[in-house]
Motif scaffolding. Sequence first.
Motif, PDB file in Angstrom:
ATOM      1  N   VAL A 178       0.848  -1.197   0.000  1.00  0.00           N
ATOM      2  CA  VAL A 178       0.000   0.000   0.000  1.00  0.00           C
ATOM      3  C   VAL A 178       0.885   1.249   0.000  1.00  0.00           C
ATOM      4  O   VAL A 178       0.766   2.111  -0.864  1.00  0.00           O
ATOM      5  CB  VAL A 178      -0.930   0.005   1.246  1.00  0.00           C
ATOM      6  CG1 VAL A 178      -1.661   1.339   1.368  1.00  0.00           C
ATOM      7  CG2 VAL A 178      -1.915  -1.150   1.189  1.00  0.00           C
ATOM      8  N   GLY A 179       1.812   1.324   0.944  1.00  0.00           N
ATOM      9  CA  GLY A 179       2.457   2.601   1.237  1.00  0.00           C
ATOM     10  C   GLY A 179       3.851   2.811   0.692  1.00  0.00           C
ATOM     11  O   GLY A 179       4.398   3.905   0.834  1.00  0.00           O
ATOM     12  N   GLN A 180       4.454   1.764   0.068  1.00  0.00           N
ATOM     13  CA  GLN A 180       5.785   1.963  -0.512  1.00  0.00           C
ATOM     14  C   GLN A 180       6.046   0.911  -1.603  1.00  0.00           C
ATOM     15  O   GLN A 180       6.888   0.041  -1.464  1.00  0.00           O
ATOM     16  CB  GLN A 180       6.870   1.852   0.572  1.00  0.00           C
ATOM     17  CG  GLN A 180       8.214   2.370   0.139  1.00  0.00           C
ATOM     18  CD  GLN A 180       9.314   1.875   1.069  1.00  0.00           C
ATOM     19  OE1 GLN A 180       9.762   0.745   0.959  1.00  0.00           O
ATOM     20  NE2 GLN A 180       9.738   2.730   1.996  1.00  0.00           N
ATOM     21  N   PRO A 181       5.307   0.993  -2.736  1.00  0.00           N
ATOM     22  CA  PRO A 181       5.490   0.007  -3.815  1.00  0.00           C
ATOM     23  C   PRO A 181       6.921   0.053  -4.364  1.00  0.00           C
ATOM     24  O   PRO A 181       7.536   1.117  -4.379  1.00  0.00           O
ATOM     25  CB  PRO A 181       4.497   0.469  -4.887  1.00  0.00           C
ATOM     26  CG  PRO A 181       3.533   1.357  -4.192  1.00  0.00           C
ATOM     27  CD  PRO A 181       4.288   1.995  -3.064  1.00  0.00           C
ATOM     28  N   ARG A 182       7.434  -1.119  -4.762  1.00  0.00           N
ATOM     29  CA  ARG A 182       8.823  -1.185  -5.253  1.00  0.00           C
ATOM     30  C   ARG A 182       8.940  -1.861  -6.617  1.00  0.00           C
ATOM     31  O   ARG A 182       9.997  -2.334  -7.001  1.00  0.00           O
ATOM     32  CB  ARG A 182       9.691  -1.953  -4.255  1.00  0.00           C
ATOM     33  CG  ARG A 182       9.847  -1.252  -2.928  1.00  0.00           C
ATOM     34  CD  ARG A 182      10.697  -2.057  -1.969  1.00  0.00           C
ATOM     35  NE  ARG A 182      10.617  -1.508  -0.619  1.00  0.00           N
ATOM     36  CZ  ARG A 182      10.899  -2.197   0.470  1.00  0.00           C
ATOM     37  NH1 ARG A 182      11.287  -3.461   0.380  1.00  0.00           N
ATOM     38  NH2 ARG A 182      10.801  -1.640   1.655  1.00  0.00           N
TER      39      ARG A 182
ATOM     40  N   LEU B  55       9.088   7.198  -7.305  1.00  0.00           N
ATOM     41  CA  LEU B  55       9.690   6.240  -8.226  1.00  0.00           C
ATOM     42  C   LEU B  55       9.045   4.861  -8.166  1.00  0.00           C
ATOM     43  O   LEU B  55       9.178   4.058  -9.090  1.00  0.00           O
ATOM     44  CB  LEU B  55      11.197   6.086  -7.918  1.00  0.00           C
ATOM     45  CG  LEU B  55      12.004   7.380  -7.855  1.00  0.00           C
ATOM     46  CD1 LEU B  55      13.408   7.104  -7.317  1.00  0.00           C
ATOM     47  CD2 LEU B  55      12.081   8.028  -9.240  1.00  0.00           C
ATOM     48  N   GLY B  56       8.357   4.589  -7.075  1.00  0.00           N
ATOM     49  CA  GLY B  56       7.848   3.237  -6.873  1.00  0.00           C
ATOM     50  C   GLY B  56       8.998   2.246  -6.708  1.00  0.00           C
ATOM     51  O   GLY B  56       8.930   1.108  -7.166  1.00  0.00           O
ATOM     52  N   ARG B  57      10.040   2.669  -6.000  1.00  0.00           N
ATOM     53  CA  ARG B  57      11.230   1.819  -5.770  1.00  0.00           C
ATOM     54  C   ARG B  57      11.642   1.812  -4.299  1.00  0.00           C
ATOM     55  O   ARG B  57      11.457   2.822  -3.643  1.00  0.00           O
ATOM     56  CB  ARG B  57      12.424   2.345  -6.582  1.00  0.00           C
ATOM     57  CG  ARG B  57      12.272   2.162  -8.064  1.00  0.00           C
ATOM     58  CD  ARG B  57      12.473   0.705  -8.456  1.00  0.00           C
ATOM     59  NE  ARG B  57      12.232   0.524  -9.891  1.00  0.00           N
ATOM     60  CZ  ARG B  57      11.967  -0.650 -10.466  1.00  0.00           C
ATOM     61  NH1 ARG B  57      11.862  -1.741  -9.728  1.00  0.00           N
ATOM     62  NH2 ARG B  57      11.778  -0.750 -11.758  1.00  0.00           N
TER      63      ARG B  57
ATOM     64  N   PRO C 245       4.358   3.766  -8.851  1.00  0.00           N
ATOM     65  CA  PRO C 245       4.132   4.416  -7.556  1.00  0.00           C
ATOM     66  C   PRO C 245       2.728   4.202  -6.985  1.00  0.00           C
ATOM     67  O   PRO C 245       2.460   4.572  -5.845  1.00  0.00           O
ATOM     68  CB  PRO C 245       4.369   5.894  -7.868  1.00  0.00           C
ATOM     69  CG  PRO C 245       4.122   6.041  -9.323  1.00  0.00           C
ATOM     70  CD  PRO C 245       4.439   4.728  -9.969  1.00  0.00           C
ATOM     71  N   LYS C 246       1.834   3.592  -7.771  1.00  0.00           N
ATOM     72  CA  LYS C 246       0.453   3.407  -7.293  1.00  0.00           C
ATOM     73  C   LYS C 246       0.372   2.369  -6.169  1.00  0.00           C
ATOM     74  O   LYS C 246       1.067   1.346  -6.201  1.00  0.00           O
ATOM     75  CB  LYS C 246      -0.444   2.948  -8.443  1.00  0.00           C
ATOM     76  CG  LYS C 246      -0.696   4.039  -9.465  1.00  0.00           C
ATOM     77  CD  LYS C 246      -1.660   3.552 -10.518  1.00  0.00           C
ATOM     78  CE  LYS C 246      -1.997   4.659 -11.500  1.00  0.00           C
ATOM     79  NZ  LYS C 246      -2.862   4.169 -12.588  1.00  0.00           N
ATOM     80  N   ALA C 247      -0.508   2.630  -5.196  1.00  0.00           N
ATOM     81  CA  ALA C 247      -0.718   1.707  -4.081  1.00  0.00           C
ATOM     82  C   ALA C 247      -1.299   0.388  -4.592  1.00  0.00           C
ATOM     83  O   ALA C 247      -2.113   0.371  -5.512  1.00  0.00           O
ATOM     84  CB  ALA C 247      -1.665   2.345  -3.066  1.00  0.00           C
ATOM     85  N   SER C 248      -0.864  -0.716  -3.970  1.00  0.00           N
ATOM     86  CA  SER C 248      -1.261  -2.055  -4.430  1.00  0.00           C
ATOM     87  C   SER C 248      -2.125  -2.768  -3.383  1.00  0.00           C
ATOM     88  O   SER C 248      -1.940  -2.580  -2.178  1.00  0.00           O
ATOM     89  CB  SER C 248       0.019  -2.865  -4.686  1.00  0.00           C
ATOM     90  OG  SER C 248      -0.268  -4.127  -5.217  1.00  0.00           O
ATOM     91  N   TYR C 249      -3.058  -3.586  -3.845  1.00  0.00           N
ATOM     92  CA  TYR C 249      -3.907  -4.395  -2.957  1.00  0.00           C
ATOM     93  C   TYR C 249      -4.474  -5.549  -3.781  1.00  0.00           C
ATOM     94  O   TYR C 249      -4.269  -5.607  -5.002  1.00  0.00           O
ATOM     95  CB  TYR C 249      -5.037  -3.556  -2.333  1.00  0.00           C
ATOM     96  CG  TYR C 249      -5.980  -2.934  -3.347  1.00  0.00           C
ATOM     97  CD1 TYR C 249      -5.624  -1.780  -4.046  1.00  0.00           C
ATOM     98  CD2 TYR C 249      -7.227  -3.516  -3.616  1.00  0.00           C
ATOM     99  CE1 TYR C 249      -6.485  -1.218  -4.988  1.00  0.00           C
ATOM    100  CE2 TYR C 249      -8.090  -2.962  -4.549  1.00  0.00           C
ATOM    101  CZ  TYR C 249      -7.712  -1.815  -5.233  1.00  0.00           C
ATOM    102  OH  TYR C 249      -8.553  -1.273  -6.164  1.00  0.00           O
ATOM    103  N   ALA C 250      -5.149  -6.486  -3.121  1.00  0.00           N
ATOM    104  CA  ALA C 250      -5.692  -7.643  -3.848  1.00  0.00           C
ATOM    105  C   ALA C 250      -7.128  -7.914  -3.437  1.00  0.00           C
ATOM    106  O   ALA C 250      -7.576  -7.519  -2.353  1.00  0.00           O
ATOM    107  CB  ALA C 250      -4.826  -8.872  -3.573  1.00  0.00           C
ATOM    108  N   VAL C 251      -7.841  -8.567  -4.340  1.00  0.00           N
ATOM    109  CA  VAL C 251      -9.209  -8.995  -4.059  1.00  0.00           C
ATOM    110  C   VAL C 251      -9.305 -10.480  -4.398  1.00  0.00           C
ATOM    111  O   VAL C 251      -8.857 -10.904  -5.467  1.00  0.00           O
ATOM    112  CB  VAL C 251     -10.240  -8.191  -4.905  1.00  0.00           C
ATOM    113  CG1 VAL C 251     -11.646  -8.739  -4.695  1.00  0.00           C
ATOM    114  CG2 VAL C 251     -10.182  -6.706  -4.553  1.00  0.00           C
TER     115      VAL C 251
END
Length: 241
Positions: A186-190, A239-241, A194-200
């Motif tokens: 959610v808070g620091q994708p690498r 950067l999403g890193r 840079p978008k927050a990630s989640y799953a369903v």
Amino acid sequence: MRWGIFCDVHANYEALEAVLSALKKEDIDRYLFLGDIVGYGAEPARCIAEIKELNPVTIVGNHDRASCDLFEMNYFNPHAKAAILWTRENLSNADKDFLKSLKLTHKEDDFILVHGSLQSPETFEYILDISSAAETFKLLKTRICFIGHSHLPAIFIKEGEDCRYNVENNVSTKDAQSYIVNAGSVGQPRDGSPKASYAVYDSGAGQLQIKRVAYDIQSAQDKIIKAGLPRILAERLTLGR
Ligand code: ZN
């Protein structure tokens, strides 16, 4: 049953809000949180309060444990360590007691939750490739294992002796297969986004999906800098890193 799955919030309140409002549109029956509420970001207490209110099934991450003295800090790089020391100063005893109360794993009929890996939940090993995924598949007694920790969204699939990485972030599950699903961070994708990630996970329809949502990165960065946390922890969010 529709499960909303997320992890590695890392005290990024803006990202948490964006993910929770995206999940609210998903008709979720129950939420699963896979560890690391705190560390790196500037709003640990606010994120703990938000998660307590949502009340998901919650397991613990390495940053959560280090922030309440239950995990050795020498495993962390200097920036992460600085953030943990800052987090310790900025959490109440009640918040620390909440983090201390969280378990390493949680099992349901169909799946198990662990932050790092099943081979050693308490040392937080990473599942980054097929060989480390295979070790967890060996120990997996349910059909699915949901993980976090690497901040890299991923689905690994095992069928018979064959273990592979799935390129698509969307899978129709099959009875003959088992799965390791990393919900991303959610808070620091690498993974470069840079978008927050989640799953369903829709257990009735047998559908697994990893999704992304944009959030107010600038605001999260401003708070990190204002808090006196290492600048790089703000810069990497873009950067999403
Ligand atoms: Zn993390």
